[in-house]
Design an enzyme around this catalytic site. Structure first.
Site, PDB file in Angstrom:
ATOM      1  N   LEU A 285       0.849  -1.201   0.000  1.00 36.69           N
ATOM      2  CA  LEU A 285       0.000   0.000   0.000  1.00 36.69           C
ATOM      3  C   LEU A 285       0.881   1.246   0.000  1.00 36.69           C
ATOM      4  CD1 LEU A 285      -2.717  -0.906   2.673  1.00 36.69           C
ATOM      5  CD2 LEU A 285      -2.852  -1.151   0.172  1.00 36.69           C
TER       6      LEU A 285
ATOM      7  N   HIS B 269       1.227 -12.158   8.588  1.00 35.67           N
ATOM      8  CA  HIS B 269       2.478 -12.552   7.934  1.00 35.67           C
ATOM      9  C   HIS B 269       2.861 -13.947   8.430  1.00 35.67           C
ATOM     10  CE1 HIS B 269       6.262 -11.904   5.846  1.00 35.67           C
ATOM     11  NE2 HIS B 269       6.861 -12.425   6.896  1.00 35.67           N
TER      12      HIS B 269
HETATM   13  C1  GRF Z   1      -0.788 -16.482   3.932  1.00 37.54           C
HETATM   14  O1  GRF Z   1       0.290 -17.360   4.168  1.00 37.54           O
HETATM   15  C2  GRF Z   1      -0.481 -15.152   4.540  1.00 37.54           C
HETATM   16  O2  GRF Z   1       0.287 -15.231   5.724  1.00 37.54           O
HETATM   17  C3  GRF Z   1       0.347 -14.508   3.481  1.00 37.54           C
HETATM   18  O3  GRF Z   1      -0.241 -14.896   2.263  1.00 37.54           O
HETATM   19  C4  GRF Z   1      -0.904 -16.137   2.465  1.00 37.54           C
HETATM   20  C5  GRF Z   1      -2.340 -15.963   2.066  1.00 37.54           C
HETATM   21  O4  GRF Z   1      -2.933 -17.184   1.898  1.00 37.54           O
HETATM   22  N1  GRF Z   1       0.343 -13.086   3.646  1.00 37.54           N
HETATM   23  P1  GRF Z   1      -4.490 -17.210   1.470  1.00 37.54           P
HETATM   24  O5  GRF Z   1      -4.591 -16.561   0.103  1.00 37.54           O
HETATM   25  O6  GRF Z   1      -5.247 -16.448   2.497  1.00 37.54           O
HETATM   26  O7  GRF Z   1      -4.842 -18.674   1.472  1.00 37.54           O
END
Ligand code: GRF
Length: 198
Positions: free
Chosen positions: A96, A112
């Site tokens: 962003l 994260h």
């Molecule tokens: C997750 O591992 C999250 O921590 C990271 O991206 C992934 C998203 O997975 N930021 P999803 O698309 O919600 O299944």
């Protein structure tokens, strides 16, 4: 009572989005409503999940808006229309710009898949995070929910939970173990914020 309005930004499969949908529907996130899902990827399965749950959704992509400014003008237009109390980055792969972070300062959170501040920042996203954790020989990893500030993965940590790295783990097995934690702590963090603010 006015419902706590949650906008979610996604880019992929949407399992984190699904964890929020489930928690709103079963009351673990009380008095709330997901008012919109915006994806940076028109093919994201996350959009299908929104559609199945009758949540307004839109894709705002770099193919439609080559110019970053135009793209984030379009995203802001949708977000402003949703009047969110909280914006959740759930696997959202774009960064962003400061003007968006500033406009919604203190009301944007991110999940994260590592124990920030370790394995965070520009080059750490998706499976690369887990590859780096394994390459570093870590014995544990985990997930972090944090506020979004103008840095990358640098905002104040809200919730964090560890998982062990198991012998024989590969990036995929570690990713799955971390995802399970994500699907628990992301709704938990949102419920905490709703309780504090609503
Ligand atoms: C997750 O591992 C999250 O921590 C990271 O991206 C992934 C998203 O997975 N930021 P999803 O698309 O919600 O299944």
């Amino acid at each position: 009572m006015e419902l706590f309005r949650i906008s979610v930004l996604v880019s992929g499969n949407g399992s984190d989005l699904q964890s929020i949908i489930d928690a709103v529907e079963d009351g673990r996130i009380p008095n709330s409503k997901i008012v919109g899902v915006i994806s940076s990827n028109a093919d994201a399965y996350a959009l299908e999940r929104a559609k199945q749950h009758e949540i307004p959704y839109a894709a705002v992509t770099k193919f439609e808006y080559a110019d970053l400014r135009d793209r984030f003008d379009a995203i802001l237009k949708i977000l402003d229309g949703e009047h969110p109390d909280l914006i959740v980055l759930a696997g959202y792969l774009s960064i962003l710009p400061p003007r968006v972070v500033q406009k919604y300062a203190g009301r944007i959170i991110n999940i994260h898949p590592a124990l920030l501040p370790k394995f965070g920042g520009k080059d750490y996203y998706g499976i690369r995070v887990h590859e780096a954790v394994l390459a570093a020989g870590e014995t544990e990893s985990g997930a972090t929910v944090h506020y979004v500030d103008e840095g990358i993965d640098t905002g104040k940590i809200i919730l964090q939970e560890k998982v062990p790295v198991m012998p024989g783990d590969d990036p995929q097995t570690l990713r799955e173990r971390v995802l399970e934690v994500e699907h628990r702590i992301l709704p938990e963090a949102i419920a905490m914020i709703e309780k504090e603010r609503h």
